[in-house]
Write a protein that holds these residues in place. Structure first.
Motif, short mmCIF file in Angstrom:
data_model
loop_
_atom_site.label_atom_id
_atom_site.label_comp_id
_atom_site.label_asym_id
_atom_site.label_seq_id
_atom_site.Cartn_x
_atom_site.Cartn_y
_atom_site.Cartn_z
N LEU A 555 0.85 -1.24 -0.22
CA LEU A 555 0.03 -0.02 0.03
C LEU A 555 0.89 1.13 -0.14
N ARG A 556 0.41 2.28 -0.78
CA ARG A 556 1.31 3.33 -0.68
C ARG A 556 0.25 4.62 -0.86
N PHE A 557 0.17 5.25 0.25
CA PHE A 557 -1.12 6.38 0.18
C PHE A 557 -0.34 7.85 0.19
N LYS A 558 -0.81 8.70 -0.40
CA LYS A 558 -0.32 10.00 -0.44
C LYS A 558 -1.41 11.05 -0.26
N MET A 559 -1.38 11.74 1.14
CA MET A 559 -2.64 12.54 1.31
C MET A 559 -1.96 13.85 2.28
N ASN A 560 -2.97 14.50 2.71
CA ASN A 560 -2.71 15.80 3.73
C ASN A 560 -2.65 15.21 5.25
N GLU A 582 3.54 2.23 2.96
CA GLU A 582 4.19 3.49 2.74
C GLU A 582 3.42 4.59 2.71
N LEU A 583 3.39 5.64 3.81
CA LEU A 583 2.54 6.64 3.67
C LEU A 583 3.37 8.09 3.52
N LEU A 584 2.81 8.85 2.47
CA LEU A 584 3.45 10.11 2.36
C LEU A 584 2.27 11.14 2.68
N ILE A 585 2.65 11.50 3.98
CA ILE A 585 1.48 12.24 4.60
C ILE A 585 1.92 13.65 5.16
N ARG A 586 1.41 14.64 4.43
CA ARG A 586 1.83 16.03 4.60
C ARG A 586 1.91 16.46 6.21
N ASP A 587 0.61 16.45 6.98
CA ASP A 587 0.87 16.92 8.42
C ASP A 587 0.65 15.74 9.11
N SER A 588 -0.72 15.62 9.82
CA SER A 588 -0.84 14.69 10.89
C SER A 588 -1.25 13.45 10.27
N ARG A 610 8.87 23.97 -1.84
CA ARG A 610 8.37 25.49 -2.07
C ARG A 610 6.76 25.34 -2.45
N PHE A 611 6.28 24.12 -2.69
CA PHE A 611 4.97 23.99 -3.12
C PHE A 611 4.24 23.24 -2.02
N LEU A 612 3.22 23.53 -1.68
CA LEU A 612 2.44 22.93 -0.62
C LEU A 612 1.55 21.49 -1.09
N GLU A 613 2.01 20.46 -0.66
CA GLU A 613 1.70 19.29 -0.83
C GLU A 613 0.23 19.00 -0.79
N HIS A 614 -0.37 18.85 -1.76
CA HIS A 614 -1.88 18.90 -1.47
C HIS A 614 -2.68 17.52 -2.35
N THR A 615 -1.84 16.73 -2.92
CA THR A 615 -2.35 15.46 -3.79
C THR A 615 -2.89 14.54 -2.76
N ARG A 616 -4.07 13.91 -3.11
CA ARG A 616 -4.60 12.76 -2.20
C ARG A 616 -4.54 11.44 -3.42
N LEU A 617 -3.72 10.41 -3.11
CA LEU A 617 -3.40 9.29 -4.08
C LEU A 617 -3.19 8.21 -3.61
N SER A 632 -10.41 14.04 -4.06
CA SER A 632 -10.41 15.18 -3.11
C SER A 632 -10.26 14.59 -1.54
N ALA A 633 -10.23 13.39 -1.38
CA ALA A 633 -10.61 12.69 -0.04
C ALA A 633 -9.18 12.64 0.91
N ASP A 634 -9.17 13.04 1.96
CA ASP A 634 -8.17 12.62 2.73
C ASP A 634 -8.68 11.58 3.84
N ALA A 635 -7.81 10.51 4.39
CA ALA A 635 -8.24 9.47 5.29
C ALA A 635 -8.54 10.09 6.47
N MET A 636 -9.75 11.28 6.68
CA MET A 636 -10.07 11.54 7.99
C MET A 636 -11.50 11.34 8.15
N LYS A 637 -11.72 11.16 9.35
CA LYS A 637 -13.42 10.90 9.75
C LYS A 637 -14.21 11.89 8.98
#
Length: 728
Positions: A555-560, A582-588, A610-617, A632-637
């Motif tokens: 599994l490889r997830f990228k999100m905020n 493998e988790l590419l998580i920008r913040d929390s 320099r760019f704010l990472e905002h992609t969800r993949l 558009s979805a982060d893995a947030m409740k």
């Protein structure tokens, strides 16, 4: 210098917890990290960009301002929400085992450490700015000529906007607006010992800059410093005994229930009015404020003097440093990035031909231009006589966005235009009310989504009558339809010509405009709150099954952010089964990596550049039948259960290769990547001494240029072969 540079690269962010838990079942709270503390660590990573000597000086100043603005919003949203829970007597603990009061207390400790770091960084930046002949001066350092010039400028251009307010039995303590800078002035009447107090608002942002230029040589003095030294204008013949600066932050959580609202627009307008007068959650002061004034302010503002009053050693309101980043000094900034036009979108050719021919066109912003892809898609749809209808969601956009003009033009051209405007996009509510009104006045069908759910999906549907009948063209993205942030945020999107996805998009908009849910079936799209969370959990379980059958699970997830407890537990189960996570998580991120016997196959990486990472993949190996989803979805409740979100599958092998290359580039970044440790702290990666790694974002810029050059060369070769055939 090199030693200092290396230190800035490797500095570890303060730990969330000093002790590691022993492996235990998935419901052990110690296995989960706290969302608020995780976000504060992200903001600290942003702040440390301001200390990174590899970053151009004015870009470092920008990161200082961003970190300050982020922290302001954290108090307004997160601390404000926790305080509301505490006052309501909420005792329910988070999945990490903390009550609202415990979260507030721990956040405050982290914030105090953060402020100490910020003060040190500010001192260093001020010194480096001076080395580049950019000076932040104090009023007392100026010559009499300079003081007189500033006094005259203040009198002519700022003084008329200033309104002093007395504080005495006849004048109760005045209203203090959110994030405003204020002077608390202690005055003495002439010829007597009688003292009085007054409040003076510093009019920053109302035509007055925070940093007032002294001359044309990039020398500045703070507006409050000028005001404090010219109070005789406001209080003639009075003796100024003392003058203290303070700033307040108000709670931004004024959401009201939609369930029984007769008029959602009126409800949001009412909430905005209430936000202006919402309770104060933070008071910022300078350390030299005397105890009596500190106590007075805390009491009048309804704050705990010990907990809610924050001393700032330096300049209060770091967000205002953004003003200095506008200085025309290109040598102190990043080399400007000019997004390329997507090579599959041919200039001078109808964009719908290109989309129909390719079927799927992957867009990577800001590396590829938003204006010449998504913007052009809407622009041509507005004028194309064959286009019958345009439907889209709007969560955030700019007030002067050409998108609004294009939608209005489409309506004027007789096309059916329907726009789902999210009125409750935090801090953009007022702007969205204005744009919704403007669109309605142009004859556009405006709706506000489904009661009880925010519409966060990023979808455009264009219905066009082609030579074979009606055809549907769709755009689905990870970022807002916002021309300004599309140049600053790293996002993905896809222009699609596919029958099933077109049908799904139609179903989605019918749901958004009516709210009716019976018998809605989506063939390709994963839509929250109906099916998205269930699908993600099922696909994680499928990876576990593959791993158990000795087919590598990956599994490889990228999100905020990754906050949802059910998703976190599923990832723990996957890791314990041996699935590579493998988790590419920008913040929390709630998941802890590298816990012995539990998450040894989990790695968590944060990219800050320099760019704010905002992609969800979302990537699932699926025993070699790989699946990729963007949306558009982060893995947030809140996203998975209380918002309308959309993920779309990316099935074209060539596009999957592009996505994998992007993920690999970020996963192996040696410049912008931070690795989470098992205790929740982060350490920035270091390139080897003989390497100068450009970072994943710069490599993605280069990759976008290479893709375009490759396509152009292919077109040239085809053209050359065609000309040769004609000659024969």
């Amino acid at each position: 210098m090199q030693e200092q540079q290396n230190k800035s690269r490797t500095e570890s962010i303060p730990k969330i917890s000093d002790s590691l838990p022993d492996p235990c079942p998935f419901n052990n709270s110690q296995h989960y990290l706290n969302r608020e503390l995780g976000w504060l660590q992200f903001n600290h990573r942003v702040l440390l960009q301001a200390a990174d000597l590899r970053v151009p000086l004015l870009e470092r100043v920008k990161f200082l301002a961003i970190a300050g603005s982020n922290l302001d919003e954290f108090f307004m949203k997160r601390i404000g929400g926790l305080k509301q829970q505490s006052l309501a007597g909420v005792q329910k603990r988070t999945i990490d085992g903390r009550s609202p009061d415990e979260q507030i207390a721990e956040c405050y400790e982290v914030i105090k450490d953060h402020q100490k770091h910020k003060q040190k960084i500010l001192i260093d930046l001020t010194r480096e700015l001076a080395q580049e002949n950019i000076f932040i001066c104090t009023y007392t350092d100026l010559t009499e000529t300079e003081k007189n010039a500033l006094r005259s400028n203040f009198y002519d251009n700022i003084y008329p906007m200033v309104t002093p307010q007395a504080i005495d039995p006849a004048h109760p303590f005045p209203f203090v607006s959110n994030l405003s800078l204020n002077l608390l002035v202690n005055l003495r009447y002439p010829g007597s010992g009688e003292l009085s107090l007054a409040r003076v608002k510093v009019p920053v942002g109302r035509g007055a800059p925070r940093f007032l230029p002294i001359d044309d040589q990039n020398r500045f003095v703070l507006l409050e410093d000028v005001m404090a030294n010219n109070l005789d204008m406001l209080f003639p013949a009075m003796e100024v005994v003392s003058c203290d600066l303070f700033r307040v932050t108000r709670n931004a959580n004024t959401d009201k229930s939609e369930e029984h609202a007769d008029d959602l627009l009126a409800l949001i307008e009412s909430a905005l009015r209430e936000r202006k007068f919402a309770p104060i959650v933070r008071l910022e002061i300078l350390p030299d404020m005397n105890e009596s004034h500190r106590g007075l302010l805390a009491a009048e503002l309804g704050l705990d003097q010990e907990a809610d009053v924050f001393e700032v050693n330096g300049i209060i309101g770091a967000r205002d440093f953004m003003q200095l980043t506008a200085l025309p000094l290109p040598q102190l900034k990043d080399i400007p990035h000019l997004p390329i036009d997507h090579p599959q979108l041919t200039k001078g050719r109808n964009i719908f031909y290109d989309i129909r021919e390719a079927r799927f066109i992957l867009l990577q912003h800001p590396y590829e231009s938003f204006a010449s892809s998504v913007g052009r898609f809407l622009k041509e749809a507005a004028t194309d006589p064959k286009v019958q209808a345009i439907k889209m969601t709007l969560y955030r956009t700019s007030s002067d966005s050409p998108i609004l003009d294009q939608l209005i033009q489409a309506a004027q051209n007789g096309k059916q235009v329907a726009v789902v405007v999210e009125l409750q996009a935090r801090f953009d509510e007022a702007a969205n009310i204005r744009l919704a009104t403007r669109l309605e006045e142009a004859g556009i069908h405006v709706t506000y989504g489904v009661v009880g759910l925010k519409t966060h999906a990023k979808v455009i549907l264009v219905v066009r009558r082609d030579y074979k009948g009606l055809r549907r063209y769709v755009h689905i993205g990870t970022g807002n339809y916002h021309p300004e942030t599309s140049r600053l945020y790293s996002d993905l999107g896809m222009l699609i010509y596919d029958k099933q996805i077109g049908q799904d998009a139609t179903e989605l908009f019918n749901y958004l405009t009516t709210g009716y849910t019976p018998a809605r079936r989506y063939q390709q799209l994963l839509v929250a709150p109906k099916s998205l969370k269930k699908a993600l959990l099922a696909k994680i379980e499928r990876e576990i099954e593959h791993q158990q059958q000795e087919r590598e699970g990956h599994l490889r997830f990228k999100m905020n952010a990754l906050e949802d407890g059910d998703i976190a537990k599923a990832l723990y189960r996957a890791a314990q089964a041996g699935v590579r996570v493998e988790l590419l998580i920008r913040d929390s991120c709630r998941v802890r990596p590298n816990l012995p016997g539990l998450t040894e196959t989990v790695r968590v990486v944060s990219i800050v550049g320099r760019f704010l990472e905002h992609t969800r993949l979302y990537y699932f190996r699926n025993a070699g039948q790989e699946e990729y989803f963007i949306g558009s979805a982060d893995a947030m409740k809140r996203n998975l259960e209380h918002r309308v979100e959309v993920l779309v599958p990316v099935t074209e092998p060539k596009l999957q290769q592009e996505l994998w290359k992007m993920l690999e580039t970020q996963w192996h970044d040696q410049r912008c990547a931070w690795d989470m440790q098992e205790d929740g702290s982060y350490i920035q990666r270091q390139p080897k001494p003989d390497e100068d790694h450009p970072g994943s974002q710069e490599l993605t810029i280069q990759a976008a240029k290479k893709r375009k050059n490759d396509v152009m060369r292919q077109k040239e070769r085809k053209g050359k072969k065609g000309r040769q055939r004609n000659l024969r």
